[in-house]
Design a protein around this motif. Structure first.
Motif, PDB file in Angstrom:
ATOM      1  N   ALA A 139      16.795 -16.180 -18.960  1.00  0.00           N
ATOM      2  CA  ALA A 139      16.793 -17.422 -18.160  1.00  0.00           C
ATOM      3  C   ALA A 139      16.611 -17.158 -16.669  1.00  0.00           C
ATOM      4  CB  ALA A 139      18.081 -18.206 -18.416  1.00  0.00           C
ATOM      5  N   THR A 140      17.075 -15.999 -16.189  1.00  0.00           N
ATOM      6  CA  THR A 140      16.889 -15.621 -14.773  1.00  0.00           C
ATOM      7  C   THR A 140      15.420 -15.684 -14.369  1.00  0.00           C
ATOM      8  OG1 THR A 140      18.743 -14.058 -14.908  1.00  0.00           O
ATOM      9  CG2 THR A 140      17.164 -13.701 -13.119  1.00  0.00           C
ATOM     10  N   PHE A 141      14.552 -15.321 -15.322  1.00  0.00           N
ATOM     11  CA  PHE A 141      13.131 -15.147 -14.995  1.00  0.00           C
ATOM     12  C   PHE A 141      12.289 -16.332 -15.470  1.00  0.00           C
ATOM     13  CE2 PHE A 141      15.011 -10.905 -15.590  1.00  0.00           C
ATOM     14  CZ  PHE A 141      14.834 -10.401 -14.314  1.00  0.00           C
ATOM     15  N   GLN A 142      12.873 -17.526 -15.414  1.00  0.00           N
ATOM     16  CA  GLN A 142      12.127 -18.721 -15.808  1.00  0.00           C
ATOM     17  C   GLN A 142      12.076 -19.654 -14.610  1.00  0.00           C
ATOM     18  OE1 GLN A 142      12.211 -21.349 -19.693  1.00  0.00           O
ATOM     19  NE2 GLN A 142      14.031 -21.779 -18.499  1.00  0.00           N
ATOM     20  N   SER A 143      10.897 -20.168 -14.304  1.00  0.00           N
ATOM     21  CA  SER A 143      10.797 -21.118 -13.203  1.00  0.00           C
ATOM     22  C   SER A 143      11.676 -22.312 -13.504  1.00  0.00           C
ATOM     23  CB  SER A 143       9.353 -21.576 -13.014  1.00  0.00           C
ATOM     24  OG  SER A 143       8.622 -20.580 -12.366  1.00  0.00           O
ATOM     25  N   THR A 144      12.364 -22.796 -12.473  1.00  0.00           N
ATOM     26  CA  THR A 144      13.242 -23.950 -12.665  1.00  0.00           C
ATOM     27  C   THR A 144      12.392 -25.153 -13.061  1.00  0.00           C
ATOM     28  OG1 THR A 144      13.095 -24.268 -10.298  1.00  0.00           O
ATOM     29  CG2 THR A 144      15.068 -23.184 -11.119  1.00  0.00           C
ATOM     30  N   GLY A 145      13.003 -26.056 -13.828  1.00  0.00           N
ATOM     31  CA  GLY A 145      12.287 -27.248 -14.268  1.00  0.00           C
ATOM     32  C   GLY A 145      11.393 -26.992 -15.466  1.00  0.00           C
ATOM     33  N   SER A 146      11.605 -25.864 -16.159  1.00  0.00           N
ATOM     34  CA  SER A 146      10.794 -25.597 -17.346  1.00  0.00           C
ATOM     35  C   SER A 146      11.701 -25.156 -18.498  1.00  0.00           C
ATOM     36  CB  SER A 146       9.764 -24.509 -17.051  1.00  0.00           C
ATOM     37  OG  SER A 146      10.405 -23.343 -16.545  1.00  0.00           O
ATOM     38  N   PRO A 147      12.684 -25.996 -18.872  1.00  0.00           N
ATOM     39  CA  PRO A 147      13.649 -25.556 -19.882  1.00  0.00           C
ATOM     40  C   PRO A 147      13.006 -25.409 -21.260  1.00  0.00           C
ATOM     41  CG  PRO A 147      14.003 -27.869 -19.371  1.00  0.00           C
ATOM     42  CD  PRO A 147      12.931 -27.379 -18.439  1.00  0.00           C
ATOM     43  N   ARG A 148      13.342 -24.343 -21.929  1.00  0.00           N
ATOM     44  CA  ARG A 148      12.963 -24.135 -23.327  1.00  0.00           C
ATOM     45  C   ARG A 148      14.243 -24.243 -24.148  1.00  0.00           C
ATOM     46  NH1 ARG A 148       7.594 -21.146 -24.187  1.00  0.00           N
ATOM     47  NH2 ARG A 148       6.671 -21.547 -22.156  1.00  0.00           N
ATOM     48  N   GLN A 149      14.071 -24.455 -25.466  1.00  0.00           N
ATOM     49  CA  GLN A 149      15.249 -24.546 -26.334  1.00  0.00           C
ATOM     50  C   GLN A 149      16.074 -23.273 -26.243  1.00  0.00           C
ATOM     51  OE1 GLN A 149      13.811 -25.907 -30.256  1.00  0.00           O
ATOM     52  NE2 GLN A 149      15.157 -27.644 -29.825  1.00  0.00           N
ATOM     53  N   SER A 150      15.381 -22.122 -26.335  1.00  0.00           N
ATOM     54  CA  SER A 150      16.098 -20.859 -26.187  1.00  0.00           C
ATOM     55  C   SER A 150      15.389 -20.004 -25.159  1.00  0.00           C
ATOM     56  CB  SER A 150      16.156 -20.120 -27.518  1.00  0.00           C
ATOM     57  OG  SER A 150      16.520 -18.769 -27.295  1.00  0.00           O
ATOM     58  N   THR A 151      16.153 -19.321 -24.358  1.00  0.00           N
ATOM     59  CA  THR A 151      15.555 -18.426 -23.364  1.00  0.00           C
ATOM     60  C   THR A 151      15.795 -16.966 -23.756  1.00  0.00           C
ATOM     61  OG1 THR A 151      17.533 -18.822 -22.052  1.00  0.00           O
ATOM     62  CG2 THR A 151      15.573 -20.034 -21.428  1.00  0.00           C
ATOM     63  N   VAL A 152      16.165 -16.757 -25.016  1.00  0.00           N
ATOM     64  CA  VAL A 152      16.355 -15.390 -25.513  1.00  0.00           C
ATOM     65  C   VAL A 152      15.011 -14.857 -26.022  1.00  0.00           C
ATOM     66  CG1 VAL A 152      17.485 -13.949 -27.260  1.00  0.00           C
ATOM     67  CG2 VAL A 152      18.775 -15.773 -26.103  1.00  0.00           C
ATOM     68  N   ARG A 153      14.642 -13.686 -25.557  1.00  0.00           N
ATOM     69  CA  ARG A 153      13.425 -13.030 -26.014  1.00  0.00           C
ATOM     70  C   ARG A 153      13.734 -11.545 -26.189  1.00  0.00           C
ATOM     71  NH1 ARG A 153      12.540 -17.671 -25.989  1.00  0.00           N
ATOM     72  NH2 ARG A 153      10.711 -18.861 -25.322  1.00  0.00           N
ATOM     73  N   ALA A 208       6.584  -8.347 -24.982  1.00  0.00           N
ATOM     74  CA  ALA A 208       7.754  -9.050 -25.526  1.00  0.00           C
ATOM     75  C   ALA A 208       7.327  -9.977 -26.646  1.00  0.00           C
ATOM     76  CB  ALA A 208       8.464  -9.843 -24.427  1.00  0.00           C
ATOM     77  N   THR A 209       8.328 -10.421 -27.410  1.00  0.00           N
ATOM     78  CA  THR A 209       8.074 -11.349 -28.507  1.00  0.00           C
ATOM     79  C   THR A 209       7.649 -12.715 -27.984  1.00  0.00           C
ATOM     80  OG1 THR A 209      10.426 -11.875 -28.466  1.00  0.00           O
ATOM     81  CG2 THR A 209       9.702 -10.207 -30.063  1.00  0.00           C
ATOM     82  N   GLY A 210       7.915 -12.957 -26.727  1.00  0.00           N
ATOM     83  CA  GLY A 210       7.495 -14.210 -26.129  1.00  0.00           C
ATOM     84  C   GLY A 210       7.893 -14.177 -24.666  1.00  0.00           C
ATOM     85  N   PHE A 211       7.305 -15.067 -23.896  1.00  0.00           N
ATOM     86  CA  PHE A 211       7.588 -15.091 -22.456  1.00  0.00           C
ATOM     87  C   PHE A 211       7.924 -16.515 -22.029  1.00  0.00           C
ATOM     88  CE2 PHE A 211       5.183 -11.207 -22.978  1.00  0.00           C
ATOM     89  CZ  PHE A 211       5.796 -10.331 -22.085  1.00  0.00           C
ATOM     90  N   LEU A 212       8.810 -16.640 -21.058  1.00  0.00           N
ATOM     91  CA  LEU A 212       9.132 -17.936 -20.480  1.00  0.00           C
ATOM     92  C   LEU A 212       8.119 -18.218 -19.364  1.00  0.00           C
ATOM     93  CD1 LEU A 212      12.954 -17.211 -20.254  1.00  0.00           C
ATOM     94  CD2 LEU A 212      11.738 -18.462 -22.069  1.00  0.00           C
TER      95      LEU A 212
END
Lengths: 264, 264
Positions: free
Chosen positions: A166-180, A204-208
């Motif tokens: 979650a630290t590395f996600q731009s604010t205002g772009s919430p995803r259901q899970s931020t675990v990757r 990674a398995t996915g990126f935020l």
């Protein structure tokens, strides 16, 4: 045409998977836009010109304006009988020169580039130095100070494994899970040319949203000595965007590879 | 103003030597032209904007339209008192981003970039492969077939030493003497990136018009097996342009370095 006829006319036929390289400099990103050229629209225009069809191209994910790709994956359904490699050649003869289809093949009709991907690999290119390089203006982030690459490489190791990013996600772009799950993270020097470049590569398995660019901004802080390599673990654990570095500019980012299970 | 006053107004003052890198893609070569932008005019416009002067910039030699430079050397006379490195920074803030002054220093007022040069080094960049690379469109010559680099390297050795290089001169460009001394000639593979590139590097006391591009075209013939490595000595000895390969395109060529005696 009634809706049944319409569906028949648009029956999927077959699915062709494309591996696409592009210089994103002159495009407003991957995704079709009302204004300005995008990679998706350029591919659709070229396919429809060749196949006399009205296809929709799906990608493995969006890339932002100015972001480049070496191995973006896309697919489309067509009733054309043209062999996939002939389609590739026809596309390369039709597309603008800054978009190149590197590979084309038939895949099962159920293939979905975004859902079926098991991991992605990105590269972020830095160019440290005192003076700008006229050959990398739109292809690397020019960083004035010298970077401590061993510290950056040590910090990158803390990214590996399953984490809440979650630290590395731009604010205002919430995803259901931020675990990757980060499968690989390296920082290496490449100096074949006059001017050394530093490659940050993450898989990674996915990126935020903006995750690679925020990781790059944070690693540059570490390389410039504004943070210690040890601080990376705490920065990740904070799950707080404000603890990370700046979002590095789009033009240093490359989507390198998208990985699929062997049957694709 | 009479001619004496005019001469005084244009008294040389001091001479500043510049080392300049440029991406030649958007320029009609080095030399000032009535139509279209050139590197020389861009430098003169920037210097005159900074120094409020009307200077003439001399280069170590012309580069053709589309040819790049990492280390072109230029000089100009000015009465400005600005320290050379401050001039460099001001120039980089004024010039278009595809021209970068890498170094600036004071040199004796008698310095002439073209006459005082003792040797020049050029690089010609090839990109062999099956599929175009969207990132090198204007920066390397894309060659479809695989190249036999050891044969090219063996052939390049025949260029070293003092020879009459008339074979490698574009017709219609006679010089008084076509004898030059080749100090170094190498063919090497560079594969830091996704796509390997081949660098042909040549260093000589001087070059004839299109000499590097004709050498590159000939070495590609050898790399593709259309000529043997052994044939290079005969090609040189023929002094006949028609015995050499094609003139390779301008956009693969880089002026890397210009060497001067130590006192410059």
């Amino acid at each position: 045409m009634n809706s049944t006829e319409h569906a028949a006319a648009r029956s999927p036929g077959r699915c062709i998977k494309l591996t696409v390289a592009y210089d994103g400099t002159n495009y407003q990103g991957w995704q079709r836009q009302a204004t300005g050229p995008t990679i998706q629209s350029a591919l659709e225009a070229a396919i429809n010109c060749i196949a006399q069809d009205d296809v929709h191209v799906s990608g493995s994910g969006r890339t932002d304006s100015g972001v480049h790709a070496w191995g973006q994956v896309a697919s489309f359904h067509t009733k054309s009988k043209m062999p996939a490699d002939v389609f590739r050649k026809a596309l390369n003869a039709t597309l603008p020169h800054d978009i190149v289809v590197r590979h084309a093949c038939d895949v099962p009709i159920t293939f979905r580039p975004i859902n079926d991907a098991i991991s992605k690999r990105y590269r972020y290119v830095l160019q440290p130095g005192r003076i700008n390089d006229p050959f990398s203006l739109k292809h690397a982030w020019f960083v004035k100070r010298i970077l401590d690459v061993p510290s950056m490489q040590a910090a990158a190791q803390a990214l590996i494994g399953e984490h809440d990013f979650a630290t590395f996600q731009s604010t205002g772009s919430p995803r259901q899970s931020t675990v990757r799950t980060m499968l690989d993270a390296t920082v290496t020097v490449h100096d074949a040319d006059e001017r050394a470049k530093i490659f940050i590569e993450v898989e990674a398995t996915g990126f935020l949203y903006n995750m690679v660019r925020i990781i790059a901004g944070t690693l540059v802080d570490i390389g410039q000595g504004r943070r210690t390599a040890d601080s990376m673990a705490e920065i990740i654990a904070s799950c707080d965007r404000s603890q990370a570095g700046m979002t590095a500019p789009a033009h240093g980012l490359y989507l390198l590879q998208v990985h699929y299970p062997p049957h694709h």
